[in-house]
Design a protein around this motif. Structure first.
Motif, PDB file in Angstrom:
ATOM      1  N   ALA A  69       3.807  -2.217  -6.401  1.00 44.79           N
ATOM      2  CA  ALA A  69       3.005  -2.794  -5.832  1.00 44.79           C
ATOM      3  C   ALA A  69       3.077  -2.727  -4.361  1.00 44.79           C
ATOM      4  O   ALA A  69       2.028  -2.568  -3.643  1.00 44.79           O
ATOM      5  CB  ALA A  69       3.357  -4.498  -6.261  1.00 44.79           C
ATOM      6  N   THR A  70       4.103  -2.325  -3.759  1.00 44.04           N
ATOM      7  CA  THR A  70       4.338  -1.925  -2.219  1.00 44.04           C
ATOM      8  C   THR A  70       3.527  -0.560  -2.158  1.00 44.04           C
ATOM      9  O   THR A  70       2.978  -0.563  -1.198  1.00 44.04           O
ATOM     10  CB  THR A  70       5.718  -1.835  -2.281  1.00 44.04           C
ATOM     11  N   ALA A  71       3.539   0.208  -3.010  1.00 46.69           N
ATOM     12  CA  ALA A  71       2.953   1.689  -2.801  1.00 46.69           C
ATOM     13  C   ALA A  71       1.277   1.314  -2.911  1.00 46.69           C
ATOM     14  O   ALA A  71       0.810   2.008  -1.976  1.00 46.69           O
ATOM     15  CB  ALA A  71       3.168   2.463  -3.770  1.00 46.69           C
ATOM     16  N   VAL A  72       0.738   0.539  -3.586  1.00 49.99           N
ATOM     17  CA  VAL A  72      -0.415   0.234  -3.586  1.00 49.99           C
ATOM     18  C   VAL A  72      -0.794  -0.394  -2.461  1.00 49.99           C
ATOM     19  O   VAL A  72      -2.083  -0.314  -1.911  1.00 49.99           O
ATOM     20  CB  VAL A  72      -1.005  -0.813  -4.989  1.00 49.99           C
ATOM     21  N   ALA A  73      -0.251  -1.656  -2.190  1.00 46.20           N
ATOM     22  CA  ALA A  73      -0.514  -2.186  -0.862  1.00 46.20           C
ATOM     23  C   ALA A  73      -0.789  -1.290   0.441  1.00 46.20           C
ATOM     24  O   ALA A  73      -1.543  -1.329   1.250  1.00 46.20           O
ATOM     25  CB  ALA A  73       0.441  -3.374  -0.497  1.00 46.20           C
ATOM     26  N   ALA A  74       0.589  -0.432   0.600  1.00 45.56           N
ATOM     27  CA  ALA A  74       0.539   0.548   1.675  1.00 45.56           C
ATOM     28  C   ALA A  74      -0.541   1.697   1.372  1.00 45.56           C
ATOM     29  O   ALA A  74      -1.300   2.058   2.680  1.00 45.56           O
ATOM     30  CB  ALA A  74       1.905   1.324   1.550  1.00 45.56           C
ATOM     31  N   GLY A  75      -1.047   2.111   0.327  1.00 46.98           N
ATOM     32  CA  GLY A  75      -2.229   3.036   0.174  1.00 46.98           C
ATOM     33  C   GLY A  75      -3.436   2.370   0.719  1.00 46.98           C
ATOM     34  O   GLY A  75      -4.220   2.773   1.504  1.00 46.98           O
ATOM     35  N   VAL A  76      -3.794   1.133   0.202  1.00 51.95           N
ATOM     36  CA  VAL A  76      -4.821   0.361   0.305  1.00 51.95           C
ATOM     37  C   VAL A  76      -5.148   0.166   2.056  1.00 51.95           C
ATOM     38  O   VAL A  76      -6.058   0.211   2.584  1.00 51.95           O
ATOM     39  CB  VAL A  76      -5.165  -1.048  -0.319  1.00 51.95           C
ATOM     40  N   GLY A  77      -3.964  -0.252   2.500  1.00 50.62           N
ATOM     41  CA  GLY A  77      -3.771  -0.520   4.122  1.00 50.62           C
ATOM     42  C   GLY A  77      -4.047   0.674   4.736  1.00 50.62           C
ATOM     43  O   GLY A  77      -4.920   0.577   5.660  1.00 50.62           O
ATOM     44  N   THR A  78      -3.716   1.789   4.318  1.00 55.13           N
ATOM     45  CA  THR A  78      -3.875   2.937   4.859  1.00 55.13           C
ATOM     46  C   THR A  78      -5.459   3.412   4.818  1.00 55.13           C
ATOM     47  O   THR A  78      -6.196   3.717   5.796  1.00 55.13           O
ATOM     48  CB  THR A  78      -3.090   4.040   4.622  1.00 55.13           C
ATOM     49  N   ALA A  79      -5.886   3.259   3.623  1.00 53.85           N
ATOM     50  CA  ALA A  79      -7.337   3.326   3.365  1.00 53.85           C
ATOM     51  C   ALA A  79      -8.387   2.529   4.321  1.00 53.85           C
ATOM     52  O   ALA A  79      -9.133   2.945   4.622  1.00 53.85           O
ATOM     53  CB  ALA A  79      -7.762   3.522   1.960  1.00 53.85           C
ATOM     54  N   TYR A  80      -7.762   1.310   4.465  1.00 52.66           N
ATOM     55  CA  TYR A  80      -8.467   0.315   5.097  1.00 52.66           C
ATOM     56  C   TYR A  80      -8.773   0.788   6.530  1.00 52.66           C
ATOM     57  O   TYR A  80      -9.967   0.650   7.150  1.00 52.66           O
ATOM     58  CB  TYR A  80      -7.735  -0.968   4.977  1.00 52.66           C
ATOM     59  N   LEU A  81      -7.683   1.407   7.086  1.00 58.90           N
ATOM     60  CA  LEU A  81      -7.841   1.861   8.862  1.00 58.90           C
ATOM     61  C   LEU A  81      -8.698   3.131   8.715  1.00 58.90           C
ATOM     62  O   LEU A  81      -9.475   3.362   9.439  1.00 58.90           O
ATOM     63  CB  LEU A  81      -6.262   2.164   9.139  1.00 58.90           C
TER      64      LEU A  81
END
Length: 307
Positions: A69-81
């Protein structure tokens, strides 16, 4: 004498599957972006950030589920930027994507020292890793047993995501609109479709899949994080997508060759071949496939021009 088992065996197939699952997840994210007309070169950074976030989440919580879940959140957050910079602010996707790759390499190295107080590699014997539900099949079933045993839940998800992605792109209204935006955004916009929304969503999807790929790479077969452990996989997928035109089947075939060559390279080191040859084998094999695909595409274009 060199045996056939050296090149084709149950262990080689299982190792190919283990190597191919992170590539498959990351490749599907890149494919969705490519179909939407988004040039996403940040796949390398998304994978690396997913690797570190998965290990950090697992180490700090004691749960592999939290790590994923942390990896998905980090990936989505980076992709959001990245999406804000490229889609909302109309920045150069090549520059911004490359910047994310560079930042990911530096940030994960810094965080490794800041959080775990180590350099190079973080490994802990009790680090929670992804379960392998079919581990008992390794010795119970010939040939297919080791392959089933190699599959984690994310491996099963990756395999199911292939037909799901194909169905989404070709059988749903949203998927066909996304492909239409990639073909001709202005025409799609004239029909009331908003390209920016679809491109933004495509980048977020690639971030989620990049996070899952990172979790599989760092918590699947092993449970550790090594600096720059993405090892150029994201760049390979970017190149494959460009030269296969974002088509699903050629991409899958090329990634399968890469994963097989990587597994074979490790095996060949056991018979005394230099480590450098094993490390170079997947890149050489992928380059050969890309050349073949490029030559065939050129021939098709030449035939179309003469007719």
């Amino acid at each position: 004498m060199i045996s056939v088992d050296l090149f084709l065996s149950a262990d080689i197939v299982a190792a190919t599957v283990r190597s191919g699952i992170p590539l498959l997840l990351l490749g599907l994210g890149g494919l969705i972006c490519h179909q939407a007309g988004v040039f996403n070169v940040a796949l390398e950074g998304l994978l690396l950030i997913g690797c570190f976030a998965a290990v950090a989440g697992s180490a700090l919580s004691g749960s592999a589920v939290v790590g994923v879940a942390t990896a998905v959140a980090a990936g989505v957050g980076t992709a959001y930027l990245l999406a804000v910079g490229t889609v909302s602010r109309h920045g150069n996707p090549l520059i911004l994507g490359t910047a994310i790759n560079v930042i990911a390499a530096g940030l994960t190295t810094f965080a490794l020292q800041a959080v775990f107080h180590v350099r190079g590699t973080y490994h802990r014997p009790d680090l929670a890793r992804l379960p392998h539900w079919f581990a008992a099949a390794e010795h119970a079933l010939p040939w297919i047993g080791p392959t089933l045993a190699a599959l984690s839940p994310l491996g099963l998800l990756a395999l199911l995501s292939v037909p799901a992605t194909s169905a989404f792109l070709h059988r749903t209204v949203a998927g066909m609109r996304l492909r239409g935006i990639g073909i001709h955004a202005e025409a799609a916009q004239s029909l009331g479709v908003r390209p920016d929304r679809y491109r933004f969503a495509a980048l977020l999807a690639s971030g989620a899949l990049g996070g899952l790929a990172g979790a599989e790479l760092s918590l699947g077969s092993v449970a550790l994080f090594t600096e720059n452990m993405s090892a150029g996989r994201g760049w390979i997928i970017v190149l494959v997508l460009l030269l296969t035109g974002g088509r699903l089947r050629p991409m899958l075939g090329t990634l399968a060759v890469y994963a097989y060559a990587q597994s074979l390279g490790f095996r060949l080191q056991t018979i005394g071949l230099p480590m450098q040859f094993g490390d170079a084998a997947p890149y050489l094999a992928t380059l050969a496939v890309i050349v073949v695909v490029g030559v065939r595409a050129g021939r098709r274009t030449g035939r179309a021009a003469t007719t």
